[in-house]
Each structure stands twice: as C-alpha cells, then as structure tokens.
Design a protein around this motif. Structure first.
Motif, PDB file in Angstrom:
ATOM      1  N   ASP A 274       1.791  -7.760  23.631  1.00  0.00           N
ATOM      2  CA  ASP A 274       2.993  -6.927  23.747  1.00  0.00           C
ATOM      3  C   ASP A 274       3.924  -7.109  22.555  1.00  0.00           C
ATOM      4  O   ASP A 274       5.089  -6.738  22.599  1.00  0.00           O
ATOM      5  CB  ASP A 274       3.735  -7.226  25.049  1.00  0.00           C
ATOM      6  N   GLN A 275       3.402  -7.664  21.452  1.00  0.00           N
ATOM      7  CA  GLN A 275       4.209  -7.842  20.244  1.00  0.00           C
ATOM      8  C   GLN A 275       4.298  -6.543  19.441  1.00  0.00           C
ATOM      9  O   GLN A 275       3.381  -5.717  19.474  1.00  0.00           O
ATOM     10  CB  GLN A 275       3.577  -8.920  19.348  1.00  0.00           C
ATOM     11  N   PRO A 276       5.384  -6.350  18.695  1.00  0.00           N
ATOM     12  CA  PRO A 276       5.434  -5.225  17.751  1.00  0.00           C
ATOM     13  C   PRO A 276       4.427  -5.445  16.629  1.00  0.00           C
ATOM     14  O   PRO A 276       3.944  -6.563  16.423  1.00  0.00           O
ATOM     15  CB  PRO A 276       6.876  -5.259  17.238  1.00  0.00           C
ATOM     16  N   LYS A 277       4.106  -4.378  15.903  1.00  0.00           N
ATOM     17  CA  LYS A 277       3.061  -4.419  14.892  1.00  0.00           C
ATOM     18  C   LYS A 277       3.633  -4.225  13.499  1.00  0.00           C
ATOM     19  O   LYS A 277       4.655  -3.568  13.322  1.00  0.00           O
ATOM     20  CB  LYS A 277       2.022  -3.311  15.141  1.00  0.00           C
ATOM     21  N   ALA A 278       2.940  -4.786  12.502  1.00  0.00           N
ATOM     22  CA  ALA A 278       3.321  -4.594  11.104  1.00  0.00           C
ATOM     23  C   ALA A 278       2.073  -4.374  10.276  1.00  0.00           C
ATOM     24  O   ALA A 278       1.104  -5.132  10.370  1.00  0.00           O
ATOM     25  CB  ALA A 278       4.096  -5.796  10.574  1.00  0.00           C
ATOM     26  N   LEU A 279       2.091  -3.317   9.479  1.00  0.00           N
ATOM     27  CA  LEU A 279       0.999  -3.003   8.564  1.00  0.00           C
ATOM     28  C   LEU A 279       1.548  -3.093   7.146  1.00  0.00           C
ATOM     29  O   LEU A 279       2.419  -2.305   6.769  1.00  0.00           O
ATOM     30  CB  LEU A 279       0.455  -1.603   8.844  1.00  0.00           C
ATOM     31  N   ILE A 280       1.070  -4.065   6.381  1.00  0.00           N
ATOM     32  CA  ILE A 280       1.536  -4.234   5.009  1.00  0.00           C
ATOM     33  C   ILE A 280       0.519  -3.562   4.097  1.00  0.00           C
ATOM     34  O   ILE A 280      -0.648  -3.965   4.028  1.00  0.00           O
ATOM     35  CB  ILE A 280       1.713  -5.715   4.641  1.00  0.00           C
ATOM     36  N   ALA A 281       0.959  -2.510   3.429  1.00  0.00           N
ATOM     37  CA  ALA A 281       0.069  -1.688   2.616  1.00  0.00           C
ATOM     38  C   ALA A 281       0.297  -1.990   1.136  1.00  0.00           C
ATOM     39  O   ALA A 281       1.376  -1.724   0.597  1.00  0.00           O
ATOM     40  CB  ALA A 281       0.311  -0.213   2.893  1.00  0.00           C
ATOM     41  N   LYS A 282      -0.703  -2.546   0.491  1.00  0.00           N
ATOM     42  CA  LYS A 282      -0.644  -2.793  -0.948  1.00  0.00           C
ATOM     43  C   LYS A 282      -0.872  -1.462  -1.666  1.00  0.00           C
ATOM     44  O   LYS A 282      -1.944  -0.851  -1.539  1.00  0.00           O
ATOM     45  CB  LYS A 282      -1.723  -3.798  -1.356  1.00  0.00           C
ATOM     46  N   THR A 283       0.125  -1.008  -2.389  1.00  0.00           N
ATOM     47  CA  THR A 283       0.048   0.306  -3.018  1.00  0.00           C
ATOM     48  C   THR A 283       0.392   0.235  -4.499  1.00  0.00           C
ATOM     49  O   THR A 283       0.821  -0.805  -5.014  1.00  0.00           O
ATOM     50  CB  THR A 283       0.999   1.298  -2.326  1.00  0.00           C
ATOM     51  N   VAL A 284       0.214   1.363  -5.158  1.00  0.00           N
ATOM     52  CA  VAL A 284       0.520   1.502  -6.584  1.00  0.00           C
ATOM     53  C   VAL A 284       1.608   2.548  -6.729  1.00  0.00           C
ATOM     54  O   VAL A 284       1.443   3.703  -6.327  1.00  0.00           O
ATOM     55  CB  VAL A 284      -0.729   1.935  -7.385  1.00  0.00           C
ATOM     56  N   LYS A 285       2.721   2.160  -7.313  1.00  0.00           N
ATOM     57  CA  LYS A 285       3.779   3.129  -7.564  1.00  0.00           C
ATOM     58  C   LYS A 285       3.305   4.116  -8.617  1.00  0.00           C
ATOM     59  O   LYS A 285       2.811   3.729  -9.683  1.00  0.00           O
ATOM     60  CB  LYS A 285       5.050   2.410  -8.026  1.00  0.00           C
ATOM     61  N   GLY A 286       3.417   5.418  -8.307  1.00  0.00           N
ATOM     62  CA  GLY A 286       2.926   6.443  -9.217  1.00  0.00           C
ATOM     63  C   GLY A 286       1.446   6.734  -9.073  1.00  0.00           C
ATOM     64  O   GLY A 286       0.863   7.418  -9.927  1.00  0.00           O
ATOM     65  N   LYS A 287       0.822   6.260  -7.982  1.00  0.00           N
ATOM     66  CA  LYS A 287      -0.622   6.399  -7.788  1.00  0.00           C
ATOM     67  C   LYS A 287      -1.080   7.850  -7.954  1.00  0.00           C
ATOM     68  O   LYS A 287      -0.471   8.774  -7.408  1.00  0.00           O
ATOM     69  CB  LYS A 287      -0.987   5.914  -6.383  1.00  0.00           C
ATOM     70  N   GLY A 288      -2.164   8.030  -8.709  1.00  0.00           N
ATOM     71  CA  GLY A 288      -2.767   9.348  -8.870  1.00  0.00           C
ATOM     72  C   GLY A 288      -2.547   9.984 -10.218  1.00  0.00           C
ATOM     73  O   GLY A 288      -3.272  10.900 -10.606  1.00  0.00           O
ATOM     74  N   VAL A 289      -1.535   9.503 -10.946  1.00  0.00           N
ATOM     75  CA  VAL A 289      -1.262   9.997 -12.302  1.00  0.00           C
ATOM     76  C   VAL A 289      -1.232   8.768 -13.210  1.00  0.00           C
ATOM     77  O   VAL A 289      -0.273   7.988 -13.166  1.00  0.00           O
ATOM     78  CB  VAL A 289       0.070  10.767 -12.387  1.00  0.00           C
ATOM     79  N   PRO A 290      -2.277   8.550 -14.013  1.00  0.00           N
ATOM     80  CA  PRO A 290      -2.390   7.308 -14.779  1.00  0.00           C
ATOM     81  C   PRO A 290      -1.162   6.910 -15.578  1.00  0.00           C
ATOM     82  O   PRO A 290      -0.790   5.730 -15.609  1.00  0.00           O
ATOM     83  CB  PRO A 290      -3.602   7.567 -15.687  1.00  0.00           C
ATOM     84  N   PHE A 291      -0.492   7.866 -16.224  1.00  0.00           N
ATOM     85  CA  PHE A 291       0.648   7.475 -17.054  1.00  0.00           C
ATOM     86  C   PHE A 291       1.890   7.137 -16.224  1.00  0.00           C
ATOM     87  O   PHE A 291       2.871   6.630 -16.762  1.00  0.00           O
ATOM     88  CB  PHE A 291       0.960   8.527 -18.129  1.00  0.00           C
ATOM     89  N   MET A 292       1.831   7.394 -14.921  1.00  0.00           N
ATOM     90  CA  MET A 292       2.935   7.012 -14.041  1.00  0.00           C
ATOM     91  C   MET A 292       2.675   5.703 -13.308  1.00  0.00           C
ATOM     92  O   MET A 292       3.621   5.045 -12.853  1.00  0.00           O
ATOM     93  CB  MET A 292       3.182   8.109 -12.995  1.00  0.00           C
ATOM     94  N   GLU A 293       1.419   5.318 -13.182  1.00  0.00           N
ATOM     95  CA  GLU A 293       1.070   4.165 -12.366  1.00  0.00           C
ATOM     96  C   GLU A 293       1.649   2.870 -12.942  1.00  0.00           C
ATOM     97  O   GLU A 293       1.562   2.614 -14.136  1.00  0.00           O
ATOM     98  CB  GLU A 293      -0.444   4.054 -12.233  1.00  0.00           C
ATOM     99  N   HIS A 294       2.266   2.082 -12.059  1.00  0.00           N
ATOM    100  CA  HIS A 294       2.867   0.784 -12.407  1.00  0.00           C
ATOM    101  C   HIS A 294       3.985   0.904 -13.445  1.00  0.00           C
ATOM    102  O   HIS A 294       4.349  -0.092 -14.076  1.00  0.00           O
ATOM    103  CB  HIS A 294       1.805  -0.194 -12.933  1.00  0.00           C
ATOM    104  N   ASP A 295       4.520   2.096 -13.635  1.00  0.00           N
ATOM    105  CA  ASP A 295       5.601   2.287 -14.610  1.00  0.00           C
ATOM    106  C   ASP A 295       6.859   2.716 -13.854  1.00  0.00           C
ATOM    107  O   ASP A 295       6.976   3.859 -13.415  1.00  0.00           O
ATOM    108  CB  ASP A 295       5.212   3.344 -15.644  1.00  0.00           C
ATOM    109  N   ASN A 296       7.794   1.789 -13.748  1.00  0.00           N
ATOM    110  CA  ASN A 296       8.974   2.025 -12.912  1.00  0.00           C
ATOM    111  C   ASN A 296       9.928   3.064 -13.495  1.00  0.00           C
ATOM    112  O   ASN A 296      10.882   3.473 -12.838  1.00  0.00           O
ATOM    113  CB  ASN A 296       9.733   0.709 -12.685  1.00  0.00           C
TER     114      ASN A 296
END
Length: 273
Positions: free
Chosen positions: A227-249
C-alpha cells in the motif's frame, strides 16, 4: 488505458514540439524532449479517459509538476484531438490560449504549474481525495530532478507515505540539468531511488527513453501488493532526439532560428519509425 487507436509516436511528438516552439519563438525545448517517451507510454497504455473526455469524473490524473515541459503534453493532446489545429500554428500569438507553462484552464491540464515543487503536492491531494472517495483512479505526478531541490516535494512525499497513497505514482525526469546548470553542480541529490525508498515509496530506476522498459516498470509498480506510494526514476537526456540539443543546457532558454529549426526537423525526421 486509452482505447483509441493512437500511436503517440515519439518522433511525431517531437515534430509538434518543434513546430510550436518555432511558431511561437519560445523556449523549453530540451526539457520537453526529455519527457516525450514517458508521456507517450502514459497516454497510450495507462491513462484512463472514459469517452476520450479529459474532464470525465472517473478519469485518471496526470500532474505535470514540471510545467515548463508542457509542449510535450500539448503534442499528446493534439493526437487525442483535445486541441484545435490552429492552436499549434498560432502558439504564443496574440489571443493564443496555450501558455508556456501548464495551465489548469486548458482542458486536459490538471494543474497550473511552473512554480516548481507545488504541482506534486496538488497530485498528492488528488490521490488522497480518490482514496477517500473509494475510487480506483490513479494519479501520476511528473517532476524534474532539479525540482527535487524544492522543499514542498519532500513534504509531499512524507504526506503520501503517511497516508499510504498506493494510488499515487511520481515519475522523476532525471535528465541531469536544471535551468542554471547541471543538477549535480547546483545541489547534489545522490541516489534519487534511495531517497524515495527512505521516504516510504516503492521505487524503480529505468531508461526514460525505452518505451518497453517504461511500460513494464509502471505495470510492475502497480502490480505490487504493497500500500506504499510508487516512484519511477527515469534516466533521460535533455534535448533527446536532436543531436545538437542533447546534453546542452543552452536549449533550456534558446529560441529556434530558421537554420536550427530546419536542422532539428531533419534530425527528428531521421528518427521517425
């Protein structure tokens, strides 16, 4: 679960985000791209909207606490037919109803968010309300890893655990960045999964761009007899899908030019299934 025959193809959703960002000369592209697959799986396989009605009384709840990623949600709402096509070509134009942050006045958006940390607490309250009413509604709250710097997140976690809100799932978009830099440089979080577990959540860490893995983890968390609440930690890439945007803040606050728009659309087209 959505009963319509909708694909929520990730490349198509990214295309919509780019179209909106370019039409409105607006920002927050990178942080919308990092949650595309998470939203695609939720809308395709898990969120319940009877009659495809975003205001159905027995719907599930999706709380976009990281409200600045709202273009990704708009893209899903486009496929559902909840928004008129003109809303996308006129994004941010005079009279446009769509904002750059989640706004509860838009059908399909549950909260007004953008002041980070508060949407999650609203989601906790919605989950508690469903529990008190005795319904089987589920509440999903999507937060960013930088958002975990905010105190209300941890207060909400304590409250959710205390009230045994088994109908609540928080999803953390762990893309490693926030507005002013890397999350680890601004405020080191350590193991996010371990922190949620210490607050009484059942937690899993997954690849936030692997749709099969996302779907499996969500199913496994809901299948738990706890009966505990759930947490899903999703490792993601900022800018995913456009190479020149990925990992570039820089793409947290950078606007598209005709040249970068063309390059980004070409990159997204290459990823089309």
């Amino acid at each position: 679960m959505n009963t319509l025959t909708l694909t929520f193809n990730s490349s198509h959703l990214r295309k919509t985000v780019l179209e909106m960002a370019y039409a409105g000369s607006t920002v927050h592209i990178g942080c919308a791209f990092s949650i595309i697959e998470l939203l695609a799986v939720l809308y395709r396989n898990h969120l319940r909207y009877p009659g495809n009605d975003p205001e159905a009384s027995d719907r599930d709840y999706l709380i976009l606490s990281k409200g600045h990623g709202v273009m990704a949600q708009y893209a899903c709402m486009r496929e559902l037919g909840w928004l008129p096509e003109q809303a996308f070509s006129s994004y941010f134009a005079n009279g446009s109803g769509l904002k750059g942050l989640s706004d509860s006045r838009i059908r399909g958006l549950e909260v007004t968010s953008g002041s980070l940390g508060h949407g999650f607490s609203v989601g906790v309250g919605m989950a508690l309300g469903a529990k008190i009413r005795g319904t089987d509604q589920k509440t999903y709250a999507l937060v960013g890893d930088g958002e975990l710097n905010e105190g209300p997140i941890w207060e909400g976690m304590l409250f959710a655990s205390h009230h045994r809100l088994k109908n609540l799932m928080v999803i953390v978009d762990e893309n490693g960045f926030q507005a002013m830099g890397k999350t680890a440089d601004v405020l080191e979080l350590g193991s996010i999964q371990a922190k949620f577990e210490s607050f009484g959540f059942i937690a899993r860490t997954i690849d936030g761009h692997n749709e099969a893995e996302i779907d499996q983890a969500i199913n496994e968390l809901w299948a738990s007899p706890s009966d505990q609440p759930k947490a899903l930690i999703a490792k993601t890439v900022k800018g995913k899908g456009v190479p020149f945007m990925e990992h570039d803040n820089i793409w947290h606050y950078t606007r598209l030019t005709p040249e970068t728009y063309s390059r980004a659309m070409a990159a997204v087209a290459e990823g089309t299934d």
